[in-house]
Each structure stands twice: as C-alpha cells, then as structure tokens.
Design a protein around this motif. Sequence first.
Motif, PDB file in Angstrom:
ATOM      1  N   VAL A 115      12.762  22.881   9.580  1.00  0.00           N
ATOM      2  CA  VAL A 115      12.401  22.524   8.208  1.00  0.00           C
ATOM      3  C   VAL A 115      13.291  21.392   7.712  1.00  0.00           C
ATOM      4  O   VAL A 115      14.362  21.129   8.259  1.00  0.00           O
ATOM      5  CB  VAL A 115      12.537  23.737   7.262  1.00  0.00           C
ATOM      6  N   ARG A 116      12.848  20.754   6.662  1.00  0.00           N
ATOM      7  CA  ARG A 116      13.638  19.667   6.082  1.00  0.00           C
ATOM      8  C   ARG A 116      14.840  20.198   5.319  1.00  0.00           C
ATOM      9  O   ARG A 116      15.905  19.592   5.316  1.00  0.00           O
ATOM     10  CB  ARG A 116      12.746  18.835   5.154  1.00  0.00           C
ATOM     11  N   SER A 117      14.656  21.346   4.649  1.00  0.00           N
ATOM     12  CA  SER A 117      15.723  21.900   3.820  1.00  0.00           C
ATOM     13  C   SER A 117      15.968  23.359   4.167  1.00  0.00           C
ATOM     14  O   SER A 117      15.017  24.135   4.347  1.00  0.00           O
ATOM     15  CB  SER A 117      15.351  21.793   2.330  1.00  0.00           C
ATOM     16  N   ARG A 144      13.029  33.872  13.961  1.00  0.00           N
ATOM     17  CA  ARG A 144      14.330  34.332  14.449  1.00  0.00           C
ATOM     18  C   ARG A 144      15.423  33.304  14.191  1.00  0.00           C
ATOM     19  O   ARG A 144      16.600  33.663  14.057  1.00  0.00           O
ATOM     20  CB  ARG A 144      14.251  34.636  15.944  1.00  0.00           C
ATOM     21  N   GLU A 145      15.060  32.023  14.157  1.00  0.00           N
ATOM     22  CA  GLU A 145      16.030  30.960  13.920  1.00  0.00           C
ATOM     23  C   GLU A 145      15.414  29.934  12.981  1.00  0.00           C
ATOM     24  O   GLU A 145      14.198  29.698  13.014  1.00  0.00           O
ATOM     25  CB  GLU A 145      16.427  30.262  15.225  1.00  0.00           C
ATOM     26  N   VAL A 146      16.251  29.322  12.148  1.00  0.00           N
ATOM     27  CA  VAL A 146      15.808  28.245  11.262  1.00  0.00           C
ATOM     28  C   VAL A 146      16.793  27.087  11.416  1.00  0.00           C
ATOM     29  O   VAL A 146      18.004  27.277  11.293  1.00  0.00           O
ATOM     30  CB  VAL A 146      15.756  28.692   9.786  1.00  0.00           C
ATOM     31  N   ILE A 147      16.257  25.903  11.712  1.00  0.00           N
ATOM     32  CA  ILE A 147      17.062  24.696  11.818  1.00  0.00           C
ATOM     33  C   ILE A 147      16.573  23.713  10.763  1.00  0.00           C
ATOM     34  O   ILE A 147      15.366  23.464  10.644  1.00  0.00           O
ATOM     35  CB  ILE A 147      16.955  24.070  13.217  1.00  0.00           C
ATOM     36  N   ALA A 148      17.514  23.172   9.987  1.00  0.00           N
ATOM     37  CA  ALA A 148      17.166  22.233   8.920  1.00  0.00           C
ATOM     38  C   ALA A 148      17.671  20.842   9.280  1.00  0.00           C
ATOM     39  O   ALA A 148      18.751  20.681   9.857  1.00  0.00           O
ATOM     40  CB  ALA A 148      17.761  22.681   7.597  1.00  0.00           C
ATOM     41  N   GLY A 149      16.884  19.835   8.938  1.00  0.00           N
ATOM     42  CA  GLY A 149      17.288  18.465   9.179  1.00  0.00           C
ATOM     43  C   GLY A 149      16.128  17.509   9.010  1.00  0.00           C
ATOM     44  O   GLY A 149      15.009  17.916   8.693  1.00  0.00           O
ATOM     45  N   ALA A 150      16.402  16.244   9.230  1.00  0.00           N
ATOM     46  CA  ALA A 150      15.398  15.196   9.068  1.00  0.00           C
ATOM     47  C   ALA A 150      14.707  14.907  10.392  1.00  0.00           C
ATOM     48  O   ALA A 150      15.337  14.915  11.454  1.00  0.00           O
ATOM     49  CB  ALA A 150      16.053  13.927   8.535  1.00  0.00           C
ATOM     50  N   MET A 151      13.410  14.610  10.320  1.00  0.00           N
ATOM     51  CA  MET A 151      12.644  14.343  11.535  1.00  0.00           C
ATOM     52  C   MET A 151      12.919  12.975  12.142  1.00  0.00           C
ATOM     53  O   MET A 151      12.388  12.664  13.203  1.00  0.00           O
ATOM     54  CB  MET A 151      11.146  14.493  11.262  1.00  0.00           C
ATOM     55  N   GLU A 177      10.493  10.406  18.122  1.00  0.00           N
ATOM     56  CA  GLU A 177      11.747  11.145  18.283  1.00  0.00           C
ATOM     57  C   GLU A 177      11.501  12.496  18.952  1.00  0.00           C
ATOM     58  O   GLU A 177      12.253  12.920  19.837  1.00  0.00           O
ATOM     59  CB  GLU A 177      12.416  11.339  16.923  1.00  0.00           C
ATOM     60  N   LEU A 178      10.440  13.177  18.524  1.00  0.00           N
ATOM     61  CA  LEU A 178      10.123  14.484  19.117  1.00  0.00           C
ATOM     62  C   LEU A 178       9.778  14.342  20.595  1.00  0.00           C
ATOM     63  O   LEU A 178      10.289  15.103  21.439  1.00  0.00           O
ATOM     64  CB  LEU A 178       8.947  15.120  18.373  1.00  0.00           C
TER      65      LEU A 178
END
Length: 286
Positions: free
Chosen positions: A30-32, A45-52, A85-86
């Motif tokens: 997610v972004r935030s 189970r896991e959440v990672i936040a950051g910019a694409m 990037e992905l």
Amino acid sequence: MILITGAGGKTGKAIIKALVARGAPVRAFVRSIAHGASLAAMGAREVIAGAMDDPHVWSRAVRGTEAIYHICPNVSPHEIDFAKELIAAATDLRVPRLVYHSVLHPQIEAMPHHWNKLRVEEMLFASVLDFTMLQPTAYMQNSLAQWDVMKREGVYRVPYPVETRLSLVDLDDVAEAAAIVLTTSGHSAATYELVGTLPLNQIETAETFGWALNKTIRAEAETIEAWDQRARSAGMDDHERETLTKMFRAYARDGLKGNPNVLGWLLGRPPTSLAAFAARVAANQA
C-alpha cells in the motif's frame, strides 16, 4: 505468499478477501501504512507501505513471494513507470508468477488509461515472467455512487447518452476469478476478459435498479461539463477529470461491449447478473 499491490483500494481489498477465503497467505503493498490495520483485520499476514516508483520498496515487497497481483492506482499517469519497476524487481528476484489487473479492450487509444495498460501488457509479453492478464469491464459497484440519488430522486444520471451500451461486472466475481487464477495452475500466458453482462443501455440499467428498489428509476444524461463541475467541486484533480472525460466521450461514441462466457468458464458458474447485484445491494441497505 501472494503479493497484492494497490491493496488499499476497493479492488485490492476484494481480492484479499477472496484469497483469504481460499486459505492463501497474502502480503499487501500500500502507499500508506494507515491502511495496515484494516488490511490485517481482513486477513493480510504482512503489510508493506511505500511508493511504487521506489525500487527498494519493490524489492522488499516482492521478495519471497510465489505470485503477484498488480493493481495500479486508478487512472494513474505513472502506470507504465510503476510497471517497469515491478517487472524489474520480479525478474531480478525470480518471482514465479505475475497476474496483471488490466482492463477490457486496452487497445482503445481514445481512453488513455486503457492505452497505458496495453503498453504494460506489451512489456509483460517481452519479459521472462510467467504472466496472466485479467481484463475486467466497468464494475457494477461504480453505480453505488448514484444509489442515494436513485432512492431520493428516482434518477440514474450518467455523463453520456442513455442509449450507450456498456457491459458490467460484479467486483466480487472479479476477485473470485483473480483468486482462482492466482491459486490454480493452467493460466500461464492467458488473457481473460472479465465481463458479467452482455451490453446494457442505461435505460435498461436504470430499470434494473428500479426493480430492486421497488420504484421507477429514470435514466438521465448529463453533460460532460456538468459532470466536470461536480467532479472539480468534489476535489478530483485535473488529470483524473481529463482522463475520465475522454473515457465518457469514448463510451458515448462506441460503448464498452463484452461477452460473459470467459468469466463464466473461470468461475464455473454464470457471472452475477445486474439484477442479482442490485437486489443484493438493496437487501443489504434495507
């Protein structure tokens, strides 16, 4: 572990719900981090936040995953850059599978967000990744923005002629199809159109909502200028308004027509009809 990108939106949440129901482990990108608690409550189970656009975040998000479901933010002007990037991260880390959330008829150049998705599909064709393209049509859920107006005024208002014919799909069916593709074999290099209905004009759509609400609902076309003013007042930015305006003009000219056979095959049942969707919404809001 299955990574869902763009997981904070309605599509991401629907797919997480469908995957969790099948017992699949989910990592949400997610972004935030503000989305973290709600996604964890849904079963992520896991959440990672950051910019694409951050390759380091992509590496963290992608590492250790068995499959990725990529959803770019709606009508983003950066769709192609995010996908680059992905794809780079997924290739470097040898992710076994990538499923791309595209759109029905991405080859329509008059709709920039469709055309950008076609460019991403081309990038995946040229990659070494094991990919699947899912191409959903317009969601039935988009009509919910008009639900209170229909109940209050008896009007279903659209920014294109009421004769415009659109095929629709229930987002829950899209999520179920995505979960099937992500958790079963046999979908490599496939492109699946996810369509729930044959093309319906807006008069038929309004009548269907009327049956569910037990009142007469009239389809009414508003000008694009009137829609744009409302969207501007609601805080929609220039890029999104301009992109959607081009989409509405394309709808007015050609509609958006699809066939539900492929989705029915994937689901192993007929896709949800607009009448069933409308009845479900009406019952839930009763």
